[in-house]
Enzyme design. Structure first.
Site, PDB file in Angstrom:
ATOM      1  N   LYS A   1       0.829  -1.212   0.000  1.00 29.01           N
ATOM      2  CA  LYS A   1       0.000   0.000   0.000  1.00 29.01           C
ATOM      3  C   LYS A   1       0.863   1.262   0.000  1.00 29.01           C
ATOM      4  O   LYS A   1       0.474   2.253  -0.612  1.00 29.01           O
ATOM      5  CB  LYS A   1      -1.049   0.004   1.112  1.00 29.01           C
ATOM      6  CG  LYS A   1      -0.558  -0.073   2.513  1.00 29.01           C
ATOM      7  CD  LYS A   1      -1.734  -0.112   3.487  1.00 29.01           C
ATOM      8  CE  LYS A   1      -1.355  -0.707   4.831  1.00 29.01           C
ATOM      9  NZ  LYS A   1      -0.209  -0.141   5.524  1.00 29.01           N
TER      10      LYS A   1
ATOM     11  N   ARG B   1      -7.803   2.191  10.461  1.00 28.53           N
ATOM     12  CA  ARG B   1      -7.427   0.823  10.841  1.00 28.53           C
ATOM     13  C   ARG B   1      -8.421   0.216  11.829  1.00 28.53           C
ATOM     14  O   ARG B   1      -8.287  -0.957  12.168  1.00 28.53           O
ATOM     15  CB  ARG B   1      -6.043   0.837  11.480  1.00 28.53           C
ATOM     16  CG  ARG B   1      -4.927   0.520  10.485  1.00 28.53           C
ATOM     17  CD  ARG B   1      -3.639   0.691  11.229  1.00 28.53           C
ATOM     18  NE  ARG B   1      -2.546  -0.081  10.768  1.00 28.53           N
ATOM     19  CZ  ARG B   1      -1.525   0.416  10.066  1.00 28.53           C
ATOM     20  NH1 ARG B   1      -1.538   1.653   9.655  1.00 28.53           N
ATOM     21  NH2 ARG B   1      -0.505  -0.346   9.766  1.00 28.53           N
TER      22      ARG B   1
ATOM     23  N   ARG C   1      12.268  -6.032   3.224  1.00 35.32           N
ATOM     24  CA  ARG C   1      11.958  -4.629   2.905  1.00 35.32           C
ATOM     25  C   ARG C   1      12.936  -3.614   3.502  1.00 35.32           C
ATOM     26  O   ARG C   1      13.357  -3.720   4.640  1.00 35.32           O
ATOM     27  CB  ARG C   1      10.544  -4.320   3.430  1.00 35.32           C
ATOM     28  CG  ARG C   1      10.097  -2.908   3.172  1.00 35.32           C
ATOM     29  CD  ARG C   1       8.616  -2.794   3.221  1.00 35.32           C
ATOM     30  NE  ARG C   1       8.079  -2.760   4.584  1.00 35.32           N
ATOM     31  CZ  ARG C   1       6.804  -2.512   4.862  1.00 35.32           C
ATOM     32  NH1 ARG C   1       5.942  -2.306   3.875  1.00 35.32           N
ATOM     33  NH2 ARG C   1       6.388  -2.486   6.102  1.00 35.32           N
TER      34      ARG C   1
ATOM     35  N   ARG D   1      12.899  -0.696   8.784  1.00 33.99           N
ATOM     36  CA  ARG D   1      12.038  -0.354   9.912  1.00 33.99           C
ATOM     37  C   ARG D   1      12.204  -1.362  11.041  1.00 33.99           C
ATOM     38  O   ARG D   1      12.337  -2.549  10.789  1.00 33.99           O
ATOM     39  CB  ARG D   1      10.573  -0.345   9.453  1.00 33.99           C
ATOM     40  CG  ARG D   1      10.197   0.893   8.724  1.00 33.99           C
ATOM     41  CD  ARG D   1       8.857   0.791   8.068  1.00 33.99           C
ATOM     42  NE  ARG D   1       7.816   0.186   8.905  1.00 33.99           N
ATOM     43  CZ  ARG D   1       6.520   0.212   8.588  1.00 33.99           C
ATOM     44  NH1 ARG D   1       6.130   0.817   7.481  1.00 33.99           N
ATOM     45  NH2 ARG D   1       5.626  -0.358   9.364  1.00 33.99           N
TER      46      ARG D   1
ATOM     47  N   ARG E   1       1.280  -7.756  13.651  1.00 37.28           N
ATOM     48  CA  ARG E   1       0.603  -6.750  12.819  1.00 37.28           C
ATOM     49  C   ARG E   1      -0.465  -7.398  11.933  1.00 37.28           C
ATOM     50  O   ARG E   1      -1.521  -6.834  11.693  1.00 37.28           O
ATOM     51  CB  ARG E   1       1.627  -5.985  11.978  1.00 37.28           C
ATOM     52  CG  ARG E   1       2.382  -4.961  12.810  1.00 37.28           C
ATOM     53  CD  ARG E   1       3.734  -4.645  12.250  1.00 37.28           C
ATOM     54  NE  ARG E   1       3.692  -3.909  11.008  1.00 37.28           N
ATOM     55  CZ  ARG E   1       4.702  -3.858  10.144  1.00 37.28           C
ATOM     56  NH1 ARG E   1       5.815  -4.507  10.382  1.00 37.28           N
ATOM     57  NH2 ARG E   1       4.595  -3.150   9.054  1.00 37.28           N
TER      58      ARG E   1
END
Ligand code: AMP
Length: 222
Positions: A14, A89, A128, A163, A174
């Protein structure tokens, strides 16, 4: 253009897709995760508390999120649409956001859900990294998303960063939070008739083409 929302599990793309949409349509990208990370970097007591929660993959309270978002949406560049990445969320955030829009006389253009398989999500999160300067996201485990030089941004030449919450443990938390609290919003927006779904297992280029077809009102094969 009005606001565009992305609903997707962690690492579904996203961030990447919302930035591509912003570039194409010339509208700002508003990520509640980024707004929080900016606060977190202030090194205040509040920042430290945020950092700990985000590291664990726990949601930050609706009050904090809504007040950061409200402040951001009052900026002039949001007048002609924007992309919201990572918000809402929770159902309460969705309801409060709708109230904000009603007050401003605005509406939601589309809510885009990106569907991705579990194993793909996991691979994406573990590999990532991203550039703090331009926001480009890379992935060392996915051929098409690797930076040309390991650990360096292709565009800015600066070191990429990873991150703290992009590890297996946080990912699982998550994902669970997404299933429990965010996924129910799919029904909420479906009932409002503004929800569309794209297959996020495809390449980011194909996913983006699909999104553009949706936003431009052209039929898609999804
Ligand atoms: P993201 O950058 O969207 O993956 O968000 C990173 C973390 O920031 C999440 O795991 C949450 O801890 C927090 N966060 C971001 N957006 C929200 C939101 N809308 N509501 C609550 N917490 C959020």
């Amino acid at each position: 253009m009005e606001s565009i929302l992305f609903l997707a599990p962690p690492a579904a793309g996203k961030g990447t897709q919302s930035m591509l949409v912003c570039d194409k349509y010339g509208i700002p990208h508003i990520s509640t995760g980024d707004l929080l990370r900016d606060e977190m970097n202030q090194e205040s007591e509040f920042g430290i508390e945020l950092k700990e929660k985000m590291k664990q993959g726990i949601l930050i309270s609706d009050d904090i999120i809504l007040s950061l978002l409200k402040k951001r949406l009052q900026q002039k560049d949001c007048d002609h649409g924007y992309v919201l990445d990572g918000f809402p969320r929770t159902e309460n955030q969705a309801i409060e956001y709708q109230k904000m829009l009603d007050t401003l006389g605005k509406k939601i253009e589309k809510v885009i859900v990106i569907d991705v398989d579990f194993e793909t999500l996991k691979r994406r999160i573990i590999g990532r990294s991203s550039c703090k300067k331009c926001g480009t996201v890379y992935n060392e485990l996915i051929e098409e998303a690797k930076p040309k030089k390991q650990g360096i941004c292709d565009k800015c030449g600066v070191n990429l960063f990873k991150r703290e919450d992009d590890n297996e443990e946080s990912f699982e938390k998550r994902l669970q939070v997404y299933h429990d609290q965010t996924e129910p919003l799919i029904n909420y927006y479906q009932n409002l008739g503004i929800l569309v779904r794209v297959d996020g297992n495809r390449s980011s280029h194909e996913v983006f083409e699909n999104i553009v077809r949706i936003l431009d009102g052209v039929d898609t094969d999804d």
